[in-house]
Design an enzyme around this catalytic site. Structure first.
Site, mmCIF file in Angstrom:
data_model
loop_
_atom_site.group_PDB
_atom_site.id
_atom_site.type_symbol
_atom_site.label_atom_id
_atom_site.label_comp_id
_atom_site.label_asym_id
_atom_site.label_seq_id
_atom_site.Cartn_x
_atom_site.Cartn_y
_atom_site.Cartn_z
ATOM 1 N N ARG A 184 -13.199 -5.491 -9.969
ATOM 2 C CA ARG A 184 -12.342 -4.289 -10.013
ATOM 3 C C ARG A 184 -10.915 -4.625 -9.580
ATOM 4 N NH1 ARG A 184 -12.093 -0.574 -6.039
ATOM 5 N NH2 ARG A 184 -14.204 -1.005 -5.316
ATOM 6 N N TYR A 192 -0.540 12.241 -28.029
ATOM 7 C CA TYR A 192 -1.983 12.148 -28.279
ATOM 8 C C TYR A 192 -2.640 13.305 -27.516
ATOM 9 C CZ TYR A 192 -6.730 10.719 -27.215
ATOM 10 O OH TYR A 192 -8.088 10.710 -27.035
ATOM 11 N N ASP A 250 4.154 5.273 -24.806
ATOM 12 C CA ASP A 250 2.852 4.945 -25.388
ATOM 13 C C ASP A 250 3.138 4.203 -26.692
ATOM 14 O OD1 ASP A 250 0.428 4.896 -26.772
ATOM 15 O OD2 ASP A 250 -0.265 6.751 -25.852
ATOM 16 N N LYS A 265 -7.372 0.346 -29.891
ATOM 17 C CA LYS A 265 -6.885 0.510 -31.258
ATOM 18 C C LYS A 265 -6.453 -0.837 -31.842
ATOM 19 C CE LYS A 265 -7.899 4.694 -30.403
ATOM 20 N NZ LYS A 265 -7.293 5.370 -29.314
HETATM 21 N N1 PLP Z 1 -2.734 6.975 -26.773
HETATM 22 C C1 PLP Z 1 -2.895 7.179 -28.084
HETATM 23 C C2 PLP Z 1 -1.674 7.242 -28.951
HETATM 24 C C3 PLP Z 1 -4.168 7.358 -28.633
HETATM 25 O O1 PLP Z 1 -4.296 7.567 -29.952
HETATM 26 C C4 PLP Z 1 -5.294 7.301 -27.775
HETATM 27 C C5 PLP Z 1 -6.670 7.491 -28.295
HETATM 28 O O2 PLP Z 1 -6.876 7.889 -29.421
HETATM 29 C C6 PLP Z 1 -5.097 7.096 -26.416
HETATM 30 C C7 PLP Z 1 -3.818 6.921 -25.938
HETATM 31 C C8 PLP Z 1 -6.251 7.055 -25.453
HETATM 32 O O3 PLP Z 1 -6.883 5.818 -25.528
HETATM 33 P P1 PLP Z 1 -8.426 5.558 -25.162
HETATM 34 O O4 PLP Z 1 -9.245 6.342 -26.127
HETATM 35 O O5 PLP Z 1 -8.566 4.071 -25.303
HETATM 36 O O6 PLP Z 1 -8.629 6.034 -23.763
#
Ligand code: PLP
Length: 393
Positions: free
Chosen positions: A62, A115, A186, A211
């Site tokens: 961790r 998101y 992001d 992703k």
């Molecule tokens: N940021 C974006 C632009 C996303 O599309 C997503 C998930 O779809 C996330 C963050 C969150 O990521 P995670 O599903 O790996 O927690």
């Protein structure tokens, strides 16, 4: 052949130790998955040094793990960042990064088109912690008006999910400097192949490594990259809140990172072909893809990104019923949430990333009920277009 074993080791000791010495003798080409929750100290003196903060030794996964370190060094290198940390998910990256900077009584200024999971975190959880989130549009107009002595962070996402609008990164960096805000982007949709926000003056990036970075729809992970002192604070937050990455996921992430550029380049090319096809289709009302000259942010995308990405969205003339019919008919595209993998995916944002949002919230996020989002994978473009053709017919 006689195996080297401890002379008096019992079966259980042999089963635990024998065979692993080779990892210490020869150098494997692929990195090892260090699937150990804990690490030995060589002595109590070393233990004491660690407890006093004078040793960087691995002690417990961790807190850090050699496989995670490999992924972290690669992501820092890809983002041009001094340091990075990998986390259990993109949401762990986002929450730990923000909680490393903002405390109760302070504020975040964020762009509105986020998101859905990030938006729901800001709406449902942060207010309970005494953290207020204020919103501006993607053009960042009104930052001057909304910023207060309590504002600590400017949080943006570009390109946005799902309508692929862009935020001007240089402008965001200028505003953040002017108001002394820590800026976080992001960078999931672009990936470090298409843009490096730190080079444009932003402070830190977060990723859903689930992703593009992973790229094969087989892991959940996140990442934060930025200045060393900040990443150390994020690490402390990950240690407290428990959002640490799993070494097995980190191994897959490392493997994915090695093909990231080749995948992203190919996926961008296919996405442009798909976007052009959809833009000409009589049943399609609108295509959201920054690579099309008709997209409102096309010029900014040309300046700010090294490619237009492989995410696109479109609205069908028949609204939600037509969008559902389309999604129920695709065969090569899989009907699934997530993005950035080798398989092309289709999804209705109102039933996935943007579920449990009111009409007004969807409108503000630029999502219409009939919006279909596509993630373009590595299939042959002709097969993808033929699938769209039959699903739209
Ligand atoms: N940021 C974006 C632009 C996303 O599309 C997503 C998930 O779809 C996330 C963050 C969150 O990521 P995670 O599903 O790996 O927690």
């Amino acid at each position: 052949m006689k195996k080297k074993t401890g002379p008096r080791w019992k079966a259980s000791t042999r089963a635990i130790h024998v065979g692993e010495e080779k990892f210490r003798r020869s150098a494997p080409v692929a990195p090892p998955i260090v699937r150990s929750s804990t690490f030995t100290f060589s002595s109590t003196a070393e233990m004491k040094r660690w407890a006093e903060g004078r040793s960087a030794a691995y002690i417990y996964t961790r807190y850090g793990n050699p496989t995670l370190t490999i992924a972290e060094e690669k992501i820092a290198a890809l983002e041009g960042a001094p340091a990075a940390i990998v986390t259990a998910s993109g949401m762990a990256a986002i929450s730990s990064a923000l909680l490393a900077v903002v405390r109760s009584g302070e504020e975040i200024l964020a762009t509105r088109q986020l998101y859905g999971g990030t938006y729901r975190l800001f709406r449902d959880i942060f207010p309970r912690l005494g953290i207020r989130v204020q919103y501006v549009e993607n053009d960042l107009a009104g930052v001057e008006r909304l910023v207060s002595p309590q504002t600590r962070v400017l949080y943006i996402e570009t390109p946005t999910n799902p309508t692929l609008r862009l935020v001007n990164l240089r402008q965001a960096a200028r505003l953040a400097r002017r108001f002394r805000l820590f800026s976080i982007v992001d960078n999931t949709f672009a990936s470090p192949i298409l843009q490096n926000p730190l080079a444009l003056g932003l402070d830190a990036v977060v990723h859903s490594a689930t992703k593009f970075l992973g790229g094969h729809s087989d892991l959940i992970a996140g990442a934060v990259a930025g200045p060393e002192a900040f990443i150390e604070r994020v690490r402390q937050m990950v240690i407290y809140l428990g959002g640490s990455a799993d070494p097995g996921a980190a191994f897959l992430l490392i493997r994915g990172l090695k093909t990231l550029e080749a995948r992203v380049r190919q996926q961008c090319q296919t996405a442009l072909a798909v976007a052009r096809y959809l833009a000409r289709h009589p049943r399609v009302a609108r295509v959201h893809y920054p690579g099309l000259p008709s997209h409102p942010d096309h010029r900014l995308a040309r300046r700010q990104m090294r490619g237009f990405g492989s995410m696109l969205a479109f609205d069908l003339k028949g609204g939600l019923p037509a969008a559902r019919r389309f999604c129920d008919r695709v065969r090569v595209f899989l009907l699934a949430a997530s993005l950035g993998g080798v398989e092309s995916l289709a999804v209705l944002p109102i039933y996935s990333s943007h579920y449990r949002m009111s009409r007004a919230e969807l409108h503000a996020a630029g999502v219409s009920p009939g919006t279909v989002r596509l993630s373009i994978g590595l299939e042959d473009p002709a097969d993808l277009i033929a699938d769209l053709e039959q699903a739209l017919s």
